[in-house]
Design an enzyme around this catalytic site. Structure first.
Site, PDB file in Angstrom:
ATOM      1  N   THR A  74      67.672   4.800 -48.530  1.00 27.88           N
ATOM      2  CA  THR A  74      68.201   6.162 -48.392  1.00 27.88           C
ATOM      3  C   THR A  74      69.723   6.147 -48.322  1.00 27.88           C
ATOM      4  OG1 THR A  74      66.194   6.901 -47.286  1.00 27.88           O
ATOM      5  CG2 THR A  74      68.157   8.256 -46.963  1.00 27.88           C
ATOM      6  N   CYS A  75      70.267   5.179 -47.628  1.00 25.32           N
ATOM      7  CA  CYS A  75      71.718   5.084 -47.473  1.00 25.32           C
ATOM      8  C   CYS A  75      72.409   4.882 -48.820  1.00 25.32           C
ATOM      9  CB  CYS A  75      72.080   3.943 -46.531  1.00 25.32           C
ATOM     10  SG  CYS A  75      71.288   4.070 -44.914  1.00 25.32           S
ATOM     11  N   SER A  76      71.844   4.020 -49.649  1.00 20.92           N
ATOM     12  CA  SER A  76      72.447   3.700 -50.948  1.00 20.92           C
ATOM     13  C   SER A  76      72.171   4.757 -52.010  1.00 20.92           C
ATOM     14  CB  SER A  76      71.928   2.350 -51.451  1.00 20.92           C
ATOM     15  OG  SER A  76      72.417   1.303 -50.648  1.00 20.92           O
TER      16      SER A  76
END
Length: 170
Positions: free
Chosen positions: A54-56
């Site tokens: 999700t972060c990337s």
């Protein structure tokens, strides 16, 4: 837990610098949160880990894409915080093409995360103590808005939410 109206905690984050200049040497350089936020409006977002799905795929790209809109709303800098080391954050910055848009700051020992009370224990997943996912606006070192995600969520710490708050002068 840190609240709107609180000063951000004094901590030293680390930033991997690839080009020498502006008083920074190549490699990890310390960033004093109090000095770096003094007199500025900073959009901060924190996340559990570099290179995580999700972060990337969503969190960092949203802030990179909205960089110009944040500037137009009066934001001086965008900071991404994660409990990783400066070398990992530097590699992630290259992969995310965030140079000149988002400062990728390492909170390697979770000093800032602990001081804010925004930690996430991912020991059961082999990741140890991490930062919770959140975003906040800081004006001259004081929190003016704070958006903390629930466990496993990505609903309120995104770039669009924080940008709307910056545009509204929150």
């Amino acid at each position: 837990m840190i609240q709107v109206g609180d000063k951000i905690p004094a901590a030293t984050l680390m930033e991997y610098v690839e080009v020498e200049g502006n008083g920074c040497s190549i490699g990890p350089n310390p960033v004093d949160t109090a000095k770096a936020s003094a007199g500025k409006t900073i959009a901060v977002f924190a996340l559990p880990g570099a290179f995580t799905p999700t972060c990337s795929a969503k969190h960092v790209p949203g802030f990179v894409e909205q960089h110009a809109a944040f500037q137009a709303a009066g934001v001086d800098e965008i900071w991404c915080l994660s409990v990783n080391d400066a070398f990992v954050m530097g590699a992630w910055a290259r992969e995310q093409k965030s140079a000149e848009k988002v400062r990728m700051l390492a909170d390697g020992s979770a000093e800032f995360a602990r001081a804010t009370g925004l930690t996430l224990d991912l020991t059961a997943r082999g990741m140890g103590l991490r930062s919770n996912r959140y975003s906040m606006l800081i004006k001259d070192g004081v929190v003016t808005s704070l958006n903390v995600e629930g466990p496993g969520k990505f609903e309120v710490s995104d770039a669009a939410t924080l940008l709307a708050q910056a545009q509204a002068g929150i």
